[in-house]
Design a protein around this motif. Structure first.
Motif, mmCIF file in Angstrom:
data_model
loop_
_atom_site.group_PDB
_atom_site.id
_atom_site.type_symbol
_atom_site.label_atom_id
_atom_site.label_comp_id
_atom_site.label_asym_id
_atom_site.label_seq_id
_atom_site.Cartn_x
_atom_site.Cartn_y
_atom_site.Cartn_z
ATOM 1 N N THR A 31 0.842 -1.196 0.000
ATOM 2 C CA THR A 31 0.000 0.000 0.000
ATOM 3 C C THR A 31 0.870 1.236 0.000
ATOM 4 O O THR A 31 1.787 1.346 0.806
ATOM 5 C CB THR A 31 -0.917 0.030 1.237
ATOM 6 O OG1 THR A 31 -1.736 -1.120 1.221
ATOM 7 C CG2 THR A 31 -1.792 1.273 1.230
ATOM 8 N N VAL A 32 0.583 2.142 -0.920
ATOM 9 C CA VAL A 32 1.238 3.447 -0.912
ATOM 10 C C VAL A 32 0.154 4.499 -0.853
ATOM 11 O O VAL A 32 -1.021 4.210 -1.063
ATOM 12 C CB VAL A 32 2.118 3.664 -2.170
ATOM 13 C CG1 VAL A 32 3.223 2.646 -2.237
ATOM 14 C CG2 VAL A 32 1.275 3.639 -3.433
ATOM 15 N N ARG A 33 0.550 5.699 -0.561
ATOM 16 C CA ARG A 33 -0.407 6.792 -0.519
ATOM 17 C C ARG A 33 0.004 7.856 -1.510
ATOM 18 O O ARG A 33 1.149 8.270 -1.536
ATOM 19 C CB ARG A 33 -0.486 7.396 0.879
ATOM 20 C CG ARG A 33 -1.154 6.493 1.909
ATOM 21 C CD ARG A 33 -1.226 7.197 3.235
ATOM 22 N NE ARG A 33 -2.083 6.515 4.171
ATOM 23 C CZ ARG A 33 -2.466 7.019 5.341
ATOM 24 N NH1 ARG A 33 -2.050 8.223 5.687
ATOM 25 N NH2 ARG A 33 -3.252 6.351 6.148
ATOM 26 N N ALA A 34 -0.953 8.304 -2.298
ATOM 27 C CA ALA A 34 -0.690 9.395 -3.220
ATOM 28 C C ALA A 34 -1.203 10.694 -2.609
ATOM 29 O O ALA A 34 -2.289 10.718 -2.019
ATOM 30 C CB ALA A 34 -1.388 9.148 -4.554
ATOM 31 N N VAL A 35 -0.436 11.756 -2.711
ATOM 32 C CA VAL A 35 -0.907 13.075 -2.300
ATOM 33 C C VAL A 35 -1.834 13.590 -3.394
ATOM 34 O O VAL A 35 -1.448 13.664 -4.558
ATOM 35 C CB VAL A 35 0.265 14.051 -2.103
ATOM 36 C CG1 VAL A 35 -0.255 15.402 -1.638
ATOM 37 C CG2 VAL A 35 1.258 13.497 -1.097
ATOM 38 N N LEU A 36 -3.066 13.923 -3.013
ATOM 39 C CA LEU A 36 -4.060 14.320 -3.995
ATOM 40 C C LEU A 36 -4.021 15.813 -4.288
ATOM 41 O O LEU A 36 -3.751 16.630 -3.396
ATOM 42 C CB LEU A 36 -5.460 13.936 -3.505
ATOM 43 C CG LEU A 36 -5.719 12.443 -3.322
ATOM 44 C CD1 LEU A 36 -7.132 12.223 -2.828
ATOM 45 C CD2 LEU A 36 -5.471 11.677 -4.618
ATOM 46 N N GLN A 37 -4.311 16.146 -5.532
ATOM 47 C CA GLN A 37 -4.502 17.544 -5.900
ATOM 48 C C GLN A 37 -5.695 18.108 -5.135
ATOM 49 O O GLN A 37 -6.570 17.380 -4.677
ATOM 50 C CB GLN A 37 -4.757 17.660 -7.404
ATOM 51 C CG GLN A 37 -3.603 17.236 -8.271
ATOM 52 C CD GLN A 37 -3.935 17.315 -9.744
ATOM 53 O OE1 GLN A 37 -4.750 18.130 -10.183
ATOM 54 N NE2 GLN A 37 -3.296 16.457 -10.537
ATOM 55 N N THR A 38 -5.712 19.429 -4.984
ATOM 56 C CA THR A 38 -6.792 20.086 -4.255
ATOM 57 C C THR A 38 -7.305 21.296 -5.005
ATOM 58 O O THR A 38 -6.622 21.875 -5.863
ATOM 59 C CB THR A 38 -6.328 20.552 -2.864
ATOM 60 O OG1 THR A 38 -5.318 21.541 -3.026
ATOM 61 C CG2 THR A 38 -5.794 19.396 -2.031
ATOM 62 N N THR A 39 -8.526 21.686 -4.644
ATOM 63 C CA THR A 39 -9.092 22.961 -5.076
ATOM 64 C C THR A 39 -9.834 23.548 -3.890
ATOM 65 O O THR A 39 -9.945 22.923 -2.833
ATOM 66 C CB THR A 39 -10.014 22.781 -6.293
ATOM 67 O OG1 THR A 39 -10.351 24.070 -6.826
ATOM 68 C CG2 THR A 39 -11.288 22.029 -5.937
ATOM 69 N N ILE A 40 -10.322 24.762 -4.030
ATOM 70 C CA ILE A 40 -11.103 25.379 -2.969
ATOM 71 C C ILE A 40 -12.493 24.753 -2.963
ATOM 72 O O ILE A 40 -13.019 24.385 -4.019
ATOM 73 C CB ILE A 40 -11.144 26.913 -3.154
ATOM 74 C CG1 ILE A 40 -11.710 27.609 -1.910
ATOM 75 C CG2 ILE A 40 -11.910 27.296 -4.413
ATOM 76 C CD1 ILE A 40 -11.547 29.129 -1.934
ATOM 77 N N LYS A 41 -13.108 24.611 -1.787
ATOM 78 C CA LYS A 41 -14.404 23.923 -1.692
ATOM 79 C C LYS A 41 -15.538 24.735 -2.316
ATOM 80 O O LYS A 41 -16.433 24.178 -2.940
ATOM 81 C CB LYS A 41 -14.739 23.624 -0.230
ATOM 82 C CG LYS A 41 -14.093 22.362 0.311
ATOM 83 C CD LYS A 41 -14.649 22.029 1.687
ATOM 84 C CE LYS A 41 -14.077 20.713 2.187
ATOM 85 N NZ LYS A 41 -14.594 20.355 3.533
ATOM 86 N N SER A 42 -15.518 26.046 -2.124
ATOM 87 C CA SER A 42 -16.574 26.901 -2.670
ATOM 88 C C SER A 42 -15.989 28.283 -2.942
ATOM 89 O O SER A 42 -14.955 28.652 -2.386
ATOM 90 C CB SER A 42 -17.751 26.990 -1.704
ATOM 91 O OG SER A 42 -17.358 27.503 -0.458
#
Length: 341
Positions: A31-42
């Motif tokens: 198992t590895v973990r990828a850092v996910l891209q983000t955006t602003i919620k609203s």
């Protein structure tokens, strides 16, 4: 903490599976973990005046899809000409601000403070809507942008972050000023300035941009200028919206702005804020050691141009859990946001 990671199951290679089967041992998945891209919620909105134009300016940050990056959109213009990706190769160099210009001649100026806020909050994808040719200066720092962005929250998306990892030193010079990028496992900012005015003088500072340090240490540091330079700038149509409330103005040993300084070394902190915003125009989080001495917007842009001319000096890497705490914006905590009016 707003840094987001996701588990991705990876089956081990076929040879290993066969070996385990022959020994009647259970299959174990790595198992590895990828850092996910983000955006602003609203969406979040801001209103003020342009530092250089003095004109009323409104800005809105809205969510964007994965792999969009940061895109400025002039909402006062036709859709065919209104978009300006936040990229180093669209910078029309200026000593006093960072100005983007697209192939249609559409421009947006003074993008560095909102860019620093987005990078420092770990936002990878967003549309920045502006109703004119300049971003509002607000209080002269990034603090109000940071407050607005984090009040809406950060939304994890479904694609991993790719970072620009510096592999070899790259350096640029303009007279006595210079800027450099060197290999490092985080984004480390180091800056030095020298001014004749005793209120500024010689200042140096080094900060790691992980662990929320941008929000905590740099985001409330305001743009600054010498009183002797104000008349010259205004004679050239610049700083028309500058006031003692949105800039630190110094005159020799005196701080003319009400309330004085927010930090003893606020000037060098603001230069680091500007550098982070300008480095955000690389289009991806940077893992490297940035060093600047007397550097400004144009020189940092020179540095990015030199970096992208050297394909052997960097590589793009997909970020996993081992890198999550090292990215700009990692470890941002709401309680550490500077309280400014």
């Amino acid at each position: 903490m707003f840094q987001v990671v996701a588990k991705i199951e990876l089956s081990i290679c076929g040879r290993a599976l066969k070996h385990l089967a022959n020994q009647n041992k259970p299959c174990v998945c790595a198992t590895v973990r990828a850092v996910l891209q983000t955006t602003i919620k609203s969406p979040v909105s801001f209103e003020g005046s342009g530092l250089h134009s003095g004109a009323s300016a409104r800005l809105r940050v809205v969510p964007a899809d994965c792999d969009s990056g940061i895109v400025f959109r002039r909402v006062d213009l036709a859709p065919a000409v209104c978009e300006l990706p936040a990229r180093w190769d669209l910078v029309d160099q200026s000593p006093l601000c960072t100005r983007l210009v697209n192939a249609h001649g559409t421009s947006v100026a003074t993008v560095e403070h909102i860019m620093a806020a987005l990078v420092g909050c770990g936002i990878h994808n967003a549309i920045v809507e502006v109703d004119g040719p300049e971003v509002p200066i607000l209080d002269g720092s990034s603090a109000l942008f940071v407050q607005g962005i984090l009040s809406k929250g950060v939304w994890a998306q479904h694609r991993p972050v790719k970072a620009l990892k510096v592999l070899k030193p790259v350096e640029v010079h303009r007279g006595e000023a210079w800027a450099r990028l060197r290999p490092h496992n985080t984004l480390l900012l180091e800056f030095g300035i020298e001014f004749e005015d005793a209120a500024i003088g010689v200042q140096k500072k080094t900060l790691n941009m992980s662990n929320g340090s941008f929000v905590r240490e740099l985001s409330d540091s305001r743009t600054f200028c010498r009183k002797a330079d104000i008349d010259s700038m205004r004679a050239n149509g610049l700083a028309l919206g500058g006031t003692l409330e949105n800039a630190v103005v110094v005159d020799g040993e005196k701080i003319l702005s009400p309330g004085g300084l927010r930090h003893r070394d606020e000037a060098v902190r603001h230069k680091m804020l500007d550098a982070l915003g300008d480095l955000g125009l690389a289009g991806s989080p940077i893992l490297g050691h940035y060093q600047g001495f007397r550097a400004g917007h144009a020189l940092t842009n020179d540095l990015l141009r030199a970096l992208f001319d050297r394909t052997d000096a960097f590589e793009m890497v997909e970020c996993d859990s081992e890198m999550s705490s090292r990215l700009p914006g990692a470890g941002v905590h709401w309680g550490e946001i500077p309280k400014v009016a």
